[in-house]
Design an enzyme around this catalytic site. Structure first.
Site, PDB file in Angstrom:
ATOM      1  N   ARG A  31       6.671  21.143  -7.190  1.00 10.27           N
ATOM      2  CA  ARG A  31       7.663  22.207  -6.951  1.00 10.27           C
ATOM      3  C   ARG A  31       8.713  22.212  -8.064  1.00 10.27           C
ATOM      4  NH1 ARG A  31      12.678  21.528  -4.719  1.00 10.27           N
ATOM      5  NH2 ARG A  31      13.659  23.255  -3.585  1.00 10.27           N
ATOM      6  N   GLY A 112      -0.943   7.613 -11.535  1.00 12.10           N
ATOM      7  CA  GLY A 112      -0.730   6.232 -11.980  1.00 12.10           C
ATOM      8  C   GLY A 112      -1.316   5.985 -13.365  1.00 12.10           C
ATOM      9  N   ASP A 137       1.913   1.993  -4.990  1.00 10.38           N
ATOM     10  CA  ASP A 137       1.877   0.582  -5.393  1.00 10.38           C
ATOM     11  C   ASP A 137       3.115   0.178  -6.209  1.00 10.38           C
ATOM     12  OD1 ASP A 137      -0.707   0.564  -4.294  1.00 10.38           O
ATOM     13  OD2 ASP A 137      -1.581   1.199  -6.199  1.00 10.38           O
ATOM     14  N   MET A 179      -1.300  -2.045   1.392  1.00 12.43           N
ATOM     15  CA  MET A 179      -1.933  -1.722   0.105  1.00 12.43           C
ATOM     16  C   MET A 179      -1.156  -2.357  -1.054  1.00 12.43           C
ATOM     17  SD  MET A 179      -3.328   2.165   0.342  1.00 12.43           S
ATOM     18  CE  MET A 179      -4.945   2.504   1.029  1.00 12.43           C
ATOM     19  N   ARG A 254      -3.618 -11.365  16.070  1.00 11.78           N
ATOM     20  CA  ARG A 254      -4.265 -10.052  15.970  1.00 11.78           C
ATOM     21  C   ARG A 254      -4.140  -9.533  14.538  1.00 11.78           C
ATOM     22  NH1 ARG A 254      -5.842 -11.519  20.245  1.00 11.78           N
ATOM     23  NH2 ARG A 254      -5.678 -10.462  22.268  1.00 11.78           N
ATOM     24  N   ILE A 261      -2.943   5.191   6.030  1.00 12.88           N
ATOM     25  CA  ILE A 261      -1.765   5.717   6.738  1.00 12.88           C
ATOM     26  C   ILE A 261      -0.522   5.588   5.849  1.00 12.88           C
ATOM     27  CG2 ILE A 261      -1.023   3.598   7.937  1.00 12.88           C
ATOM     28  CD1 ILE A 261      -0.758   5.315  10.471  1.00 12.88           C
TER      29      ILE A 261
HETATM   30  O1  F6P Z   1      -3.295   3.180  -5.962  1.00 14.17           O
HETATM   31  C1  F6P Z   1      -2.999   3.636  -4.703  1.00 14.17           C
HETATM   32  C2  F6P Z   1      -3.910   3.051  -3.682  1.00 14.17           C
HETATM   33  O2  F6P Z   1      -3.495   3.555  -2.435  1.00 14.17           O
HETATM   34  C3  F6P Z   1      -4.012   1.534  -3.660  1.00 14.17           C
HETATM   35  O3  F6P Z   1      -2.930   0.913  -3.006  1.00 14.17           O
HETATM   36  C4  F6P Z   1      -5.332   1.325  -2.984  1.00 14.17           C
HETATM   37  O4  F6P Z   1      -5.910   0.106  -3.383  1.00 14.17           O
HETATM   38  C5  F6P Z   1      -6.151   2.473  -3.483  1.00 14.17           C
HETATM   39  O5  F6P Z   1      -5.237   3.472  -3.895  1.00 14.17           O
HETATM   40  C6  F6P Z   1      -7.087   3.051  -2.460  1.00 14.17           C
HETATM   41  O6  F6P Z   1      -7.808   4.081  -3.050  1.00 14.17           O
HETATM   42  P1  F6P Z   1      -8.819   5.104  -2.326  1.00 14.17           P
HETATM   43  O7  F6P Z   1      -8.046   6.352  -2.048  1.00 14.17           O
HETATM   44  O8  F6P Z   1      -9.872   5.338  -3.341  1.00 14.17           O
HETATM   45  O9  F6P Z   1      -9.287   4.457  -1.061  1.00 14.17           O
END
Ligand code: F6P
Length: 330
Positions: A31, A112, A137, A179, A254, A261
Protein backbone atom coordinates in the site's frame (compact mmCIF):
# COMPACT_ATOMS: atom_id res chain seq x y z
CA UNK A 1 3.56 18.49 1.25
CA UNK A 2 5.55 16.47 -1.29
CA UNK A 3 9.15 17.35 -1.96
CA UNK A 4 10.21 17.14 -5.63
CA UNK A 5 12.52 14.17 -6.07
CA UNK A 6 15.21 14.34 -8.76
CA UNK A 7 14.27 11.03 -10.53
CA UNK A 8 17.53 10.92 -12.52
CA UNK A 9 16.55 7.57 -14.09
CA UNK A 10 13.33 9.06 -15.47
CA UNK A 11 11.24 6.35 -13.79
CA UNK A 12 7.60 6.44 -14.92
CA UNK A 13 6.44 3.09 -13.56
CA UNK A 14 7.41 1.09 -10.47
CA UNK A 15 6.69 -2.61 -9.97
CA UNK A 16 6.27 -4.24 -6.56
CA UNK A 17 6.28 -7.92 -5.63
CA UNK A 18 6.24 -10.09 -2.51
CA UNK A 19 8.30 -13.26 -2.47
CA UNK A 20 9.24 -16.17 -0.16
CA UNK A 21 7.30 -16.86 3.06
CA UNK A 22 4.58 -14.29 3.66
CA UNK A 23 4.77 -11.98 6.68
CA UNK A 24 2.11 -9.81 8.35
CA UNK A 25 2.68 -6.24 7.15
CA UNK A 26 3.53 -7.11 3.54
CA UNK A 27 0.21 -5.59 2.45
CA UNK A 28 0.92 -2.39 4.36
CA UNK A 29 4.24 -2.14 2.51
CA UNK A 30 2.55 -2.70 -0.88
CA UNK A 31 0.00 0.00 0.00
CA UNK A 32 2.77 2.41 0.95
CA UNK A 33 4.55 1.76 -2.36
CA UNK A 34 1.37 2.28 -4.41
CA UNK A 35 0.40 5.47 -2.60
CA UNK A 36 3.90 6.98 -2.62
CA UNK A 37 4.06 6.31 -6.36
CA UNK A 38 0.75 8.09 -6.91
CA UNK A 39 1.86 11.07 -4.81
CA UNK A 40 4.86 11.35 -7.13
CA UNK A 41 2.84 10.90 -10.35
CA UNK A 42 4.46 7.53 -10.99
CA UNK A 43 2.43 4.50 -12.06
CA UNK A 44 2.55 1.44 -9.83
CA UNK A 45 1.95 -2.15 -10.85
CA UNK A 46 1.72 -5.13 -8.55
CA UNK A 47 3.39 -8.33 -9.74
CA UNK A 48 1.62 -11.53 -8.67
CA UNK A 49 3.43 -14.50 -7.05
CA UNK A 50 6.91 -13.00 -6.76
CA UNK A 51 9.47 -13.74 -9.42
CA UNK A 52 7.31 -16.45 -11.03
CA UNK A 53 4.69 -13.78 -11.80
CA UNK A 54 7.40 -11.46 -13.08
CA UNK A 55 8.60 -14.07 -15.59
CA UNK A 56 5.01 -14.41 -16.84
CA UNK A 57 4.25 -10.65 -16.71
CA UNK A 58 1.34 -11.48 -14.41
CA UNK A 59 0.51 -8.01 -13.11
CA UNK A 60 -2.22 -5.73 -11.78
CA UNK A 61 -2.31 -1.91 -11.81
CA UNK A 62 -2.13 -0.55 -8.26
CA UNK A 63 -3.89 2.76 -7.73
CA UNK A 64 -4.16 4.49 -4.39
CA UNK A 65 -7.71 3.15 -3.99
CA UNK A 66 -6.78 -0.44 -5.03
CA UNK A 67 -4.92 -0.75 -1.74
CA UNK A 68 -7.71 0.52 0.54
CA UNK A 69 -7.71 -0.99 4.05
CA UNK A 70 -4.49 -2.89 3.38
CA UNK A 71 -2.69 -1.82 6.57
CA UNK A 72 -4.85 -4.19 8.61
CA UNK A 73 -4.79 -7.25 6.34
CA UNK A 74 -2.52 -10.23 6.98
CA UNK A 75 -0.97 -12.30 4.17
CA UNK A 76 -0.17 -10.65 0.85
CA UNK A 77 -2.72 -9.42 -1.70
CA UNK A 78 -0.09 -10.05 -4.41
CA UNK A 79 0.30 -13.72 -3.41
CA UNK A 80 3.79 -15.08 -2.95
CA UNK A 81 5.92 -17.92 -4.26
CA UNK A 82 9.39 -19.40 -4.19
CA UNK A 83 10.49 -19.58 -7.83
CA UNK A 84 13.13 -22.14 -8.83
CA UNK A 85 12.95 -21.13 -12.54
CA UNK A 86 14.09 -17.58 -11.74
CA UNK A 87 17.35 -18.95 -10.31
CA UNK A 88 18.40 -20.12 -13.79
CA UNK A 89 20.02 -17.88 -16.43
CA UNK A 90 16.99 -18.36 -18.65
CA UNK A 91 14.67 -17.34 -15.80
CA UNK A 92 16.69 -14.20 -15.11
CA UNK A 93 16.63 -13.27 -18.79
CA UNK A 94 12.85 -13.69 -18.83
CA UNK A 95 12.60 -11.48 -15.73
CA UNK A 96 14.71 -8.73 -17.29
CA UNK A 97 12.71 -8.94 -20.54
CA UNK A 98 9.46 -8.73 -18.58
CA UNK A 99 10.63 -5.59 -16.75
CA UNK A 100 11.47 -3.99 -20.11
CA UNK A 101 8.21 -5.13 -21.72
CA UNK A 102 6.18 -3.86 -18.76
CA UNK A 103 8.06 -0.54 -18.69
CA UNK A 104 9.20 -1.12 -15.11
CA UNK A 105 11.78 1.59 -14.39
CA UNK A 106 12.18 0.51 -10.77
CA UNK A 107 11.31 -2.69 -8.92
CA UNK A 108 10.60 -3.08 -5.21
CA UNK A 109 10.90 -6.61 -3.86
CA UNK A 110 9.55 -7.49 -0.42
CA UNK A 111 10.79 -10.63 1.37
CA UNK A 112 13.85 -12.28 2.88
CA UNK A 113 17.36 -13.28 1.77
CA UNK A 114 16.18 -15.29 -1.26
CA UNK A 115 14.16 -12.30 -2.44
CA UNK A 116 17.23 -10.07 -2.10
CA UNK A 117 19.31 -12.46 -4.22
CA UNK A 118 16.76 -12.22 -7.02
CA UNK A 119 16.73 -8.42 -6.76
CA UNK A 120 20.53 -8.30 -6.88
CA UNK A 121 20.61 -10.37 -10.08
CA UNK A 122 18.07 -8.06 -11.72
CA UNK A 123 20.00 -4.98 -10.58
CA UNK A 124 23.23 -6.38 -12.01
CA UNK A 125 21.34 -6.93 -15.28
CA UNK A 126 20.39 -3.24 -15.37
CA UNK A 127 16.99 -3.15 -13.62
CA UNK A 128 16.77 -0.59 -10.79
CA UNK A 129 15.83 -2.49 -7.64
CA UNK A 130 15.31 -1.79 -3.96
CA UNK A 131 14.46 -4.60 -1.51
CA UNK A 132 12.48 -4.48 1.74
CA UNK A 133 13.09 -7.01 4.56
CA UNK A 134 9.97 -8.95 5.49
CA UNK A 135 10.18 -12.25 7.35
CA UNK A 136 8.86 -13.39 10.71
CA UNK A 137 12.31 -14.88 11.42
CA UNK A 138 13.91 -11.40 11.79
CA UNK A 139 17.13 -12.98 10.53
CA UNK A 140 18.15 -10.34 7.98
CA UNK A 141 21.71 -9.36 8.91
CA UNK A 142 21.64 -5.77 7.67
CA UNK A 143 18.44 -4.74 9.46
CA UNK A 144 17.59 -4.78 13.14
CA UNK A 145 13.96 -5.31 12.13
CA UNK A 146 12.08 -7.30 9.48
CA UNK A 147 8.39 -6.75 8.75
CA UNK A 148 6.23 -9.45 10.37
CA UNK A 149 8.37 -10.31 13.38
CA UNK A 150 6.35 -8.39 15.96
CA UNK A 151 3.00 -9.79 14.83
CA UNK A 152 4.34 -13.34 14.73
CA UNK A 153 5.79 -12.96 18.23
CA UNK A 154 2.49 -11.59 19.54
CA UNK A 155 0.54 -14.42 17.90
CA UNK A 156 2.82 -16.98 19.54
CA UNK A 157 2.56 -15.23 22.91
CA UNK A 158 -1.23 -15.15 22.80
CA UNK A 159 -1.40 -18.88 22.12
CA UNK A 160 1.25 -19.78 24.71
CA UNK A 161 -0.51 -17.71 27.39
CA UNK A 162 -3.58 -19.86 26.77
CA UNK A 163 -1.51 -23.04 26.96
CA UNK A 164 0.04 -21.77 30.15
CA UNK A 165 -3.39 -21.54 31.82
CA UNK A 166 -4.18 -25.17 31.20
CA UNK A 167 -0.63 -26.35 31.97
CA UNK A 168 -0.82 -24.52 35.29
CA UNK A 169 -4.14 -26.21 36.15
CA UNK A 170 -2.76 -29.68 35.43
CA UNK A 171 0.80 -28.99 36.68
CA UNK A 172 2.18 -30.09 33.34
CA UNK A 173 5.02 -29.13 31.04
CA UNK A 174 4.31 -27.71 27.59
CA UNK A 175 6.81 -27.99 24.78
CA UNK A 176 6.05 -25.38 22.11
CA UNK A 177 7.80 -25.25 18.75
CA UNK A 178 8.11 -21.84 17.12
CA UNK A 179 9.43 -20.95 13.65
CA UNK A 180 12.79 -19.29 13.01
CA UNK A 181 14.44 -20.96 10.02
CA UNK A 182 17.73 -21.72 11.79
CA UNK A 183 17.80 -18.52 13.85
CA UNK A 184 16.64 -18.13 17.45
CA UNK A 185 15.47 -14.48 17.39
CA UNK A 186 11.76 -15.37 17.48
CA UNK A 187 12.26 -18.15 20.05
CA UNK A 188 14.19 -15.99 22.50
CA UNK A 189 11.80 -13.03 22.14
CA UNK A 190 8.77 -15.26 22.70
CA UNK A 191 10.58 -17.12 25.49
CA UNK A 192 11.25 -13.94 27.46
CA UNK A 193 7.66 -12.78 26.93
CA UNK A 194 6.07 -15.95 28.30
CA UNK A 195 8.68 -16.63 31.00
CA UNK A 196 9.75 -19.94 29.45
CA UNK A 197 11.61 -22.29 31.79
CA UNK A 198 13.88 -23.32 28.91
CA UNK A 199 14.48 -22.23 25.33
CA UNK A 200 16.07 -24.59 22.83
CA UNK A 201 17.96 -22.45 20.33
CA UNK A 202 19.88 -23.20 17.12
CA UNK A 203 22.74 -21.01 18.36
CA UNK A 204 25.32 -22.43 20.77
CA UNK A 205 24.46 -26.15 20.71
CA UNK A 206 21.80 -28.02 22.67
CA UNK A 207 22.43 -30.20 25.71
CA UNK A 208 19.36 -31.98 27.14
CA UNK A 209 20.77 -32.37 30.66
CA UNK A 210 22.00 -28.77 30.95
CA UNK A 211 19.33 -26.91 28.95
CA UNK A 212 16.21 -28.80 30.02
CA UNK A 213 16.60 -31.24 32.92
CA UNK A 214 18.57 -28.93 35.20
CA UNK A 215 16.21 -26.05 34.46
CA UNK A 216 13.11 -28.10 35.33
CA UNK A 217 14.76 -29.50 38.47
CA UNK A 218 15.75 -26.03 39.58
CA UNK A 219 12.28 -24.73 38.78
CA UNK A 220 10.67 -27.51 40.85
CA UNK A 221 13.05 -26.78 43.73
CA UNK A 222 12.00 -23.11 43.59
CA UNK A 223 8.31 -24.02 43.75
CA UNK A 224 7.37 -24.07 40.08
CA UNK A 225 4.52 -26.43 39.15
CA UNK A 226 4.26 -25.98 35.38
CA UNK A 227 6.87 -25.46 32.72
CA UNK A 228 6.93 -23.89 29.26
CA UNK A 229 9.74 -25.05 27.01
CA UNK A 230 10.18 -23.19 23.72
CA UNK A 231 11.89 -25.02 20.87
CA UNK A 232 13.13 -23.23 17.78
CA UNK A 233 12.13 -25.32 14.74
CA UNK A 234 14.72 -27.71 13.36
CA UNK A 235 16.99 -27.94 16.41
CA UNK A 236 15.63 -31.27 17.60
CA UNK A 237 12.64 -33.58 17.22
CA UNK A 238 10.11 -31.66 19.30
CA UNK A 239 7.73 -34.59 19.89
CA UNK A 240 10.59 -36.86 20.96
CA UNK A 241 11.91 -34.12 23.24
CA UNK A 242 8.54 -33.88 25.02
CA UNK A 243 8.44 -37.66 25.53
CA UNK A 244 11.94 -37.60 26.98
CA UNK A 245 11.06 -34.75 29.36
CA UNK A 246 8.07 -36.71 30.64
CA UNK A 247 10.13 -39.88 30.99
CA UNK A 248 13.05 -38.28 32.80
CA UNK A 249 11.26 -35.74 35.01
CA UNK A 250 7.97 -37.50 35.70
CA UNK A 251 6.15 -34.28 34.71
CA UNK A 252 3.28 -34.93 32.33
CA UNK A 253 4.23 -33.18 29.10
CA UNK A 254 2.30 -32.03 26.02
CA UNK A 255 3.53 -30.74 22.65
CA UNK A 256 2.25 -27.88 20.50
CA UNK A 257 3.74 -27.00 17.13
CA UNK A 258 2.60 -23.49 16.29
CA UNK A 259 3.54 -23.73 12.61
CA UNK A 260 2.04 -21.39 10.04
CA UNK A 261 -0.40 -19.81 12.47
CA UNK A 262 2.56 -17.53 13.31
CA UNK A 263 2.58 -16.13 9.78
CA UNK A 264 -1.07 -15.06 9.72
CA UNK A 265 -3.22 -12.39 11.28
CA UNK A 266 -3.70 -8.67 11.23
CA UNK A 267 -0.34 -6.90 11.59
CA UNK A 268 0.57 -5.22 14.88
CA UNK A 269 1.02 -1.45 15.09
CA UNK A 270 4.78 -1.91 14.88
CA UNK A 271 4.52 -3.91 11.66
CA UNK A 272 2.03 -1.52 10.09
CA UNK A 273 4.19 1.50 10.84
CA UNK A 274 7.48 -0.14 9.86
CA UNK A 275 5.99 -1.47 6.61
CA UNK A 276 4.52 1.96 5.76
CA UNK A 277 7.86 3.65 6.40
CA UNK A 278 9.87 1.08 4.46
CA UNK A 279 7.52 1.13 1.46
CA UNK A 280 7.61 4.93 1.33
CA UNK A 281 11.39 4.97 1.77
CA UNK A 282 11.91 2.40 -1.02
CA UNK A 283 9.97 4.45 -3.60
CA UNK A 284 11.82 7.62 -2.63
CA UNK A 285 15.14 5.76 -2.90
CA UNK A 286 14.35 4.67 -6.47
CA UNK A 287 13.28 8.20 -7.38
CA UNK A 288 16.56 9.53 -6.01
CA UNK A 289 18.42 7.25 -8.41
CA UNK A 290 19.33 4.42 -6.00
CA UNK A 291 19.50 0.81 -7.12
CA UNK A 292 20.73 -2.58 -5.86
CA UNK A 293 19.93 -1.61 -2.26
CA UNK A 294 18.12 -2.99 0.78
CA UNK A 295 16.07 -0.72 3.04
CA UNK A 296 17.47 -1.36 6.53
CA UNK A 297 16.38 -0.33 9.98
CA UNK A 298 19.40 0.34 12.16
CA UNK A 299 19.78 2.45 15.31
CA UNK A 300 16.19 3.70 15.05
CA UNK A 301 16.40 4.98 11.48
CA UNK A 302 16.01 3.76 7.92
CA UNK A 303 19.00 3.65 5.61
CA UNK A 304 20.17 1.82 2.49
CA UNK A 305 22.73 -0.97 2.30
CA UNK A 306 23.97 -2.39 -1.04
CA UNK A 307 22.41 -5.83 -1.54
CA UNK A 308 25.76 -7.62 -1.89
CA UNK A 309 26.92 -6.18 1.47
CA UNK A 310 23.54 -6.91 3.06
CA UNK A 311 23.76 -10.57 2.04
CA UNK A 312 27.17 -10.90 3.73
CA UNK A 313 26.00 -9.42 7.04
CA UNK A 314 25.24 -11.82 9.89
CA UNK A 315 22.82 -11.28 12.74
CA UNK A 316 24.05 -13.16 15.80
CA UNK A 317 21.62 -13.78 18.63
CA UNK A 318 21.61 -10.90 21.09
CA UNK A 319 23.58 -12.32 24.03
CA UNK A 320 22.01 -9.96 26.54
CA UNK A 321 18.51 -11.05 25.44
CA UNK A 322 19.64 -14.62 25.86
CA UNK A 323 20.91 -13.92 29.39
CA UNK A 324 17.63 -12.25 30.34
CA UNK A 325 15.70 -15.22 28.95
CA UNK A 326 17.83 -17.52 31.09
CA UNK A 327 17.97 -15.63 34.37
CA UNK A 328 14.41 -14.41 34.92
CA UNK A 329 12.11 -17.45 34.72
CA UNK A 330 13.48 -19.57 37.58
O1 F6P B 1 11.06 -17.83 6.56
C1 F6P B 1 9.80 -17.81 7.10
C2 F6P B 1 9.36 -19.18 7.50
O2 F6P B 1 8.08 -19.04 8.07
C3 F6P B 1 10.29 -19.94 8.43
O3 F6P B 1 10.19 -19.54 9.77
C4 F6P B 1 9.88 -21.36 8.18
O4 F6P B 1 10.95 -22.24 8.42
C5 F6P B 1 9.54 -21.36 6.72
O5 F6P B 1 9.24 -20.02 6.38
C6 F6P B 1 8.37 -22.23 6.36
O6 F6P B 1 8.17 -22.17 4.99
P1 F6P B 1 6.95 -22.80 4.15
O7 F6P B 1 5.96 -21.71 3.93
O8 F6P B 1 7.58 -23.22 2.88
O9 F6P B 1 6.37 -23.91 4.97
Amino acid sequence: MNSILPNPNGIRRIGVLTSGGDAPGMNAAVRAVARTCEKNNIECIGIYRGYSGLIRSDVVPLKARTVNNMTSKGGTMLYTARCAAFKTEEGLRQGVDACKYLGIGGLITIGGDGTFRGAEKLANAGINTVAIPATIDNDIGCSHYSIGFDTAANTAIEVIDKLSDTMQSHERASVVEVMGHGAGHLAVYVGISVGATAIVLPEGGFDFERDILERIREGKFNGKHHFIIIVSEGVTDTMALAERIQRETGVETRTTILGHIQRGGSPSARDRVMASRMGHFAVEALLKGETNQVVCYRDSRLLLTPINEALQMKKPLDEYMRRVSYELPI
